[in-house]
Design a protein around this motif. Sequence first.
Motif, PDB file in Angstrom:
ATOM      1  N   GLU A  97      49.544  41.460  73.083  1.00  0.00           N
ATOM      2  CA  GLU A  97      50.224  40.319  72.458  1.00  0.00           C
ATOM      3  C   GLU A  97      50.147  40.430  70.948  1.00  0.00           C
ATOM      4  O   GLU A  97      49.144  40.894  70.411  1.00  0.00           O
ATOM      5  N   SER A  98      51.192  39.967  70.273  1.00  0.00           N
ATOM      6  CA  SER A  98      51.119  39.850  68.813  1.00  0.00           C
ATOM      7  C   SER A  98      52.023  38.694  68.410  1.00  0.00           C
ATOM      8  O   SER A  98      52.892  38.289  69.193  1.00  0.00           O
ATOM      9  N   PRO A  99      51.842  38.153  67.211  1.00  0.00           N
ATOM     10  CA  PRO A  99      52.719  37.048  66.796  1.00  0.00           C
ATOM     11  C   PRO A  99      54.180  37.497  66.710  1.00  0.00           C
ATOM     12  O   PRO A  99      55.093  36.679  66.704  1.00  0.00           O
ATOM     13  N   MET A 100      54.404  38.814  66.636  1.00  0.00           N
ATOM     14  CA  MET A 100      55.784  39.310  66.515  1.00  0.00           C
ATOM     15  C   MET A 100      56.418  39.620  67.871  1.00  0.00           C
ATOM     16  O   MET A 100      57.595  39.936  67.942  1.00  0.00           O
ATOM     17  N   GLU A 105      59.722  39.235  69.470  1.00  0.00           N
ATOM     18  CA  GLU A 105      59.769  37.762  69.400  1.00  0.00           C
ATOM     19  C   GLU A 105      59.399  37.077  70.719  1.00  0.00           C
ATOM     20  O   GLU A 105      59.531  35.857  70.840  1.00  0.00           O
ATOM     21  N   ALA A 106      58.963  37.842  71.727  1.00  0.00           N
ATOM     22  CA  ALA A 106      58.543  37.188  72.989  1.00  0.00           C
ATOM     23  C   ALA A 106      57.444  36.176  72.655  1.00  0.00           C
ATOM     24  O   ALA A 106      56.503  36.504  71.938  1.00  0.00           O
ATOM     25  N   PRO A 107      57.561  34.925  73.149  1.00  0.00           N
ATOM     26  CA  PRO A 107      56.589  33.885  72.786  1.00  0.00           C
ATOM     27  C   PRO A 107      55.326  33.980  73.657  1.00  0.00           C
ATOM     28  O   PRO A 107      55.163  33.226  74.617  1.00  0.00           O
ATOM     29  N   CYS A 108      54.428  34.919  73.285  1.00  0.00           N
ATOM     30  CA  CYS A 108      53.261  35.230  74.131  1.00  0.00           C
ATOM     31  C   CYS A 108      52.428  33.992  74.448  1.00  0.00           C
ATOM     32  O   CYS A 108      51.941  33.850  75.569  1.00  0.00           O
ATOM     33  N   ASN A 109      52.255  33.102  73.454  1.00  0.00           N
ATOM     34  CA  ASN A 109      51.380  31.953  73.715  1.00  0.00           C
ATOM     35  C   ASN A 109      51.940  31.014  74.783  1.00  0.00           C
ATOM     36  O   ASN A 109      51.203  30.257  75.397  1.00  0.00           O
ATOM     37  N   GLU A 110      53.251  31.090  75.040  1.00  0.00           N
ATOM     38  CA  GLU A 110      53.849  30.255  76.104  1.00  0.00           C
ATOM     39  C   GLU A 110      53.900  31.011  77.431  1.00  0.00           C
ATOM     40  O   GLU A 110      54.429  30.502  78.417  1.00  0.00           O
TER      41      GLU A 110
END
Length: 420
Positions: free
Chosen positions: A278-281, A256-261
Amino acid sequence: MQMDSVCVHGGVCLQGKVRIQGSKNASLPILAATLLTKGENVVYNCPKITDVFQMKQLLRSIGCKIRERCDCVSVNADQIRSGKLPAEAVQGMRSSVCMLGALLARCGEVTMEYPGGCVIGARPIDLHLKALEKMGAIFHIENGMIHGIVPEGFCGAEVCFPKVSVGATENVILAAVLAKGRTRIIHAAKEPEVVALCEYLVKCGADIKGIGSDCLIINGAGQLCGCCMKIPADRIVAGTYLFAVLAAGGNAWLEEAPCNEMQAVLQVAERMGALCQESPMGLYVQAPEELQPIACLRTGEYPDFPTDLQSAVTVAALRAKGETVIEETIFENRFHIVEPLKTMGADIYVLDERRILIKGGKLLRGRNVEAKELRGGAAMILAGLMTNDVTCISGCKYILRGYENIGKDLRELGARVVSV
Ligand code: UD1
């Protein structure tokens, strides 16, 4: 978790997976914003940290009904009263400053001590006060006590910040959503936590345009209704664990790490030689055999590298053979970890109020050290991972302000961390 001290037995590479908790800096202003709503609010994924506990104390002290189940906090602010806020909760955290905008908007009056928080700089609140005054508030400050009123209710205004401030932007948003007329905020902070606050308020019925940009336009609404909101994952906690992997070696899945941030953080990790997938998960991170130093790293406002990860990256840079210079552009007193790191044998120097020099590559020795503030304290645990013996860190109450259970999380990655 109850812990006053932790002992870290270093020398182990990390491996495993850990779920990233909800964001401290998103949950606190959102909990304060529930004051502006009628009916029930349900806030999911609220981190179980001292600052959230203190925010609930503040809300309860003025009559909010709060129910809790697991990570879900329900707040009903239908029957609240103004009155002096409890000093301990106000002085225990910086985010109590959000009560200025929220309580003035809701009750027309606020009385509270000067907000506290970590000892990382002067942390004035002049930008908050000036902006709220422009919207109709009148403040009287004496002996560290703030008394504010807004006799005619808040009126929309043009607020142009001379400097980007997360907290002041949030206060103006809180004041503006129920104000008469239109507010324009120029040089607004764009941090993801400001975006989360705006998204929550929009769900409650607020009219906010320009979310995520540095210019927000807010048309005051007559009334806001409670809603459900899931607190996003904490980008700072995710970044702390990422740098823990770089400091100790190994690899980890940060669920759940918020990669896009975290783009600026991932770029730094990659420059140091890490593999980041990175992945959405979530985020997979793998440390290289040899970390690379970074000639110059500057903290900055979002989307730049966050000041809250400056201590963690400092510790990781101690493993990189060569020189790294870190420049702190947000706060003027954020190098508290330099002295304890020196006692552990680190080659690290304060060049001036804003810059440190790290000569990496030396093995650290375990020592007894003390956490003096939240992020620096967490970074000292990371330093403990890098030794081949035992480091005891006292003063963990500061770490509990922002990390639900850093010891357990790191143990899930194979670290030997025990609470004492
Ligand atoms: C800051 C960080 C935020 C971080 C938090 C906790 C930035 C832009 N903000 O938010 O990401 O999570 O610390 O560590 O990185 N200032 C004034 N007058 C004011 C308010 C602020 O001069 O009234 C100055 C501060 O001293 C600082 C800068 O503005 O130099 C940014 O402060 P601000 O964003 O308000 O701090 P926080 O909201 O605490």
